[in-house]
Design a protein around this motif. Sequence first.
Motif, short mmCIF file in Angstrom:
data_model
loop_
_atom_site.label_atom_id
_atom_site.label_comp_id
_atom_site.label_asym_id
_atom_site.label_seq_id
_atom_site.Cartn_x
_atom_site.Cartn_y
_atom_site.Cartn_z
N VAL A 15 -67.57 1.65 0.27
CA VAL A 15 -68.82 2.05 0.43
C VAL A 15 -69.58 1.07 -0.24
CG1 VAL A 15 -70.56 3.98 -0.35
CG2 VAL A 15 -68.19 4.59 0.05
N GLU A 16 -70.52 0.31 0.86
CA GLU A 16 -71.40 -0.80 0.34
C GLU A 16 -72.70 -1.01 0.95
OE1 GLU A 16 -69.39 -4.28 0.90
OE2 GLU A 16 -68.68 -3.84 2.97
N TRP A 17 -73.58 -1.71 0.42
CA TRP A 17 -74.69 -2.02 1.40
C TRP A 17 -74.92 -3.36 1.33
CZ3 TRP A 17 -80.28 -1.63 -1.00
CH2 TRP A 17 -81.37 -1.96 -0.09
N LEU A 18 -74.97 -4.00 2.46
CA LEU A 18 -75.24 -5.60 2.74
C LEU A 18 -76.86 -5.49 3.29
CD1 LEU A 18 -72.11 -6.75 4.60
CD2 LEU A 18 -72.79 -7.20 1.98
N ASP A 19 -77.72 -5.63 2.33
CA ASP A 19 -79.14 -5.70 2.56
C ASP A 19 -79.81 -6.99 3.50
OD1 ASP A 19 -81.81 -5.19 2.70
OD2 ASP A 19 -82.23 -5.70 0.60
N ASP A 20 -80.02 -6.67 4.79
CA ASP A 20 -80.55 -7.45 5.73
C ASP A 20 -81.94 -7.74 5.72
OD1 ASP A 20 -80.64 -5.32 7.06
OD2 ASP A 20 -79.68 -5.95 8.73
N SER A 21 -82.45 -6.78 4.87
CA SER A 21 -84.05 -6.84 4.94
C SER A 21 -84.82 -7.51 3.79
CB SER A 21 -84.54 -5.35 5.19
OG SER A 21 -84.51 -4.56 3.96
N ARG A 22 -86.13 -7.61 3.90
CA ARG A 22 -86.71 -7.87 2.47
C ARG A 22 -87.79 -6.94 1.95
NH1 ARG A 22 -84.76 -11.44 -0.13
NH2 ARG A 22 -86.59 -12.24 -0.86
N ASP A 23 -87.51 -5.59 2.60
CA ASP A 23 -88.73 -4.63 1.95
C ASP A 23 -88.00 -3.23 1.84
OD1 ASP A 23 -87.83 -3.89 4.77
OD2 ASP A 23 -89.97 -3.69 5.49
#
Length: 267
Positions: A15-23
């Motif tokens: 369970v993880e989150w790779l944030d590819d956004s800036r907002d």
Amino acid sequence: MAFFEKIRGEFIDIVEWLDDSRDTLVWRFPRYENEIKMGARLVVRESQVAVFVNEGQIADAFAPGTYTLETRNLPILSTLKGWKYGFHSPFKAEVYFVSTRQFADFKWGTQNPIMVRDAEFGPVRLRAFGAYAARVIDARALLRELAGTDPRFRTEEVEGYLRQMVVGRLAHALATAGVPLLDLASRQHEMGRRLSEVLTADLAGVGIAIPTFTIENISLPPEVEQAMDKRSQMGIVGDLGQYARFQAAEALENAGGAGEGMGLGMG
């Protein structure tokens, strides 16, 4: 599509989150029927907080780090689920990742002029604009008060709310600051720092802080600017007058010295 999501949920235990956004402020981990294996690995990266929600009720929150999900590190969720003994089957819970990094691309501006009373110029209407940064300091409060069950809560969804708070506070700050109009430019940094502190205190209930607040410009009505220009010109003319008197005095002295010399020559 639901079948493949179910199969994927049975094999994936990270369970993880790779944030590819800036907002993105909040992102809900997608899992078929919200099933998570007991013993799954939870990865929370820097500038993130992971919050577990059970049937609409906020349970455990995890700071940056890597965790093996077990009943011992899910104390609130274990209580809500009624796990009195060891539990090894998959359980259902929503996992929200909240970004705690600083979002520094917010802009603000006064839609309508702000009326202030100046001791020298009287009632004056001001306009101003600038920028500020926002950061989540309480993930639980943000989920409870603003984000709710939104699977992807973006900065644009909270920007309008923040702008209203900023402009409302700015109007009061300018109206009660007691700073002369001629000194506003030199006091913008100090006023921005104070507004940052006041807004952070106001937004504590929704889990947001304003670490920086910048006033880029405060504009005056054209008639007030013209009056200031005339005042500056009068100051310059006053200096020229003193210079002219000095020149006149020197001319008289030179004329007096020349007269004495002529008298001596004639004698």
